[in-house]
Design an enzyme around this catalytic site. Sequence first.
Site, PDB file in Angstrom:
ATOM      1  N   TYR A  56      46.453 -34.930 -18.527  1.00 55.48           N
ATOM      2  CA  TYR A  56      46.901 -33.607 -17.861  1.00 55.48           C
ATOM      3  C   TYR A  56      47.442 -32.646 -18.885  1.00 55.48           C
ATOM      4  O   TYR A  56      47.219 -31.781 -19.043  1.00 55.48           O
ATOM      5  CB  TYR A  56      47.697 -33.714 -16.599  1.00 55.48           C
ATOM      6  CG  TYR A  56      46.591 -34.522 -15.578  1.00 55.48           C
ATOM      7  CD1 TYR A  56      45.861 -33.569 -14.650  1.00 55.48           C
ATOM      8  CD2 TYR A  56      46.611 -35.672 -15.260  1.00 55.48           C
ATOM      9  CE1 TYR A  56      45.248 -34.176 -13.664  1.00 55.48           C
ATOM     10  CE2 TYR A  56      45.767 -36.229 -14.187  1.00 55.48           C
ATOM     11  CZ  TYR A  56      45.157 -35.338 -13.591  1.00 55.48           C
ATOM     12  OH  TYR A  56      44.374 -35.993 -12.328  1.00 55.48           O
ATOM     13  N   CYS A  88      36.097 -34.129 -13.272  1.00 58.33           N
ATOM     14  CA  CYS A  88      37.588 -34.295 -13.183  1.00 58.33           C
ATOM     15  C   CYS A  88      38.085 -35.868 -13.061  1.00 58.33           C
ATOM     16  O   CYS A  88      39.184 -36.112 -12.996  1.00 58.33           O
ATOM     17  CB  CYS A  88      38.071 -33.844 -11.771  1.00 58.33           C
ATOM     18  SG  CYS A  88      36.813 -33.977 -10.296  1.00 58.33           S
ATOM     19  N   HIS A  89      37.068 -36.763 -12.934  1.00 60.88           N
ATOM     20  CA  HIS A  89      37.146 -38.164 -12.793  1.00 60.88           C
ATOM     21  C   HIS A  89      37.618 -38.745 -14.488  1.00 60.88           C
ATOM     22  O   HIS A  89      37.949 -39.908 -14.502  1.00 60.88           O
ATOM     23  CB  HIS A  89      36.023 -38.960 -12.166  1.00 60.88           C
ATOM     24  CG  HIS A  89      34.843 -38.757 -12.892  1.00 60.88           C
ATOM     25  ND1 HIS A  89      33.729 -37.683 -12.892  1.00 60.88           N
ATOM     26  CD2 HIS A  89      34.389 -39.430 -14.180  1.00 60.88           C
ATOM     27  CE1 HIS A  89      32.850 -37.795 -13.552  1.00 60.88           C
ATOM     28  NE2 HIS A  89      33.140 -38.859 -14.395  1.00 60.88           N
ATOM     29  N   ASN A 111      39.245 -27.712  -7.103  1.00 66.22           N
ATOM     30  CA  ASN A 111      38.162 -27.751  -7.625  1.00 66.22           C
ATOM     31  C   ASN A 111      36.806 -27.730  -6.691  1.00 66.22           C
ATOM     32  O   ASN A 111      36.534 -28.403  -5.931  1.00 66.22           O
ATOM     33  CB  ASN A 111      37.965 -29.012  -8.618  1.00 66.22           C
ATOM     34  CG  ASN A 111      36.527 -29.098  -9.192  1.00 66.22           C
ATOM     35  OD1 ASN A 111      35.829 -28.142  -9.107  1.00 66.22           O
ATOM     36  ND2 ASN A 111      36.379 -30.187  -9.817  1.00 66.22           N
ATOM     37  N   GLU A 158      31.151 -45.514 -17.283  1.00 61.87           N
ATOM     38  CA  GLU A 158      30.921 -44.511 -18.083  1.00 61.87           C
ATOM     39  C   GLU A 158      31.207 -45.301 -19.686  1.00 61.87           C
ATOM     40  O   GLU A 158      30.941 -44.897 -20.794  1.00 61.87           O
ATOM     41  CB  GLU A 158      31.699 -43.334 -18.343  1.00 61.87           C
ATOM     42  CG  GLU A 158      31.462 -42.617 -16.912  1.00 61.87           C
ATOM     43  CD  GLU A 158      31.721 -40.956 -17.154  1.00 61.87           C
ATOM     44  OE1 GLU A 158      32.471 -40.866 -17.938  1.00 61.87           O
ATOM     45  OE2 GLU A 158      30.935 -40.258 -16.337  1.00 61.87           O
TER      46      GLU A 158
END
Length: 106
Positions: free
Chosen positions: A26, A56-57, A48, A83
Amino acid sequence: MDSNKSFNEKCYSLLMQIPRGKVVTYADIAHHLGGKAYQAVGNAMASNPTPIIVPCHRVVNSNGAIGKFALGTAKKIALLKEEGILIDEHKDSAKIVNLDKQRHTF
DNA sequence: ATACTATGGTACG
DNA sequence: CGTACCATAGTAT
């Protein structure tokens, strides 16, 4: 003010630039927005309108903690792991491993 | 103007 | 290393 895009809109644009397998803090986003609006960034994600369009993850705390997610913190962890991001899972808390190495640079 | 928050940093044990 | 408290910035109502 001309404020073309609210702070919130700028956050989404930055988030969409994050490639898969990378994460940002952030503070990193806030810093790129030109300030210390850590809270504003998270606030923007909460507002969002498209939680899937905007990754956002892929946003985590600077201390390595995962933080929260609109669909659920557990979901966020699962996505990050899928990911290719390494997560250190303890009992009920998870934090990013080698955060500084997986941190994306804008 | 007030309250709330998906934070950060420093302090203490 | 884990938890606690405070400060900071922006949005929403």
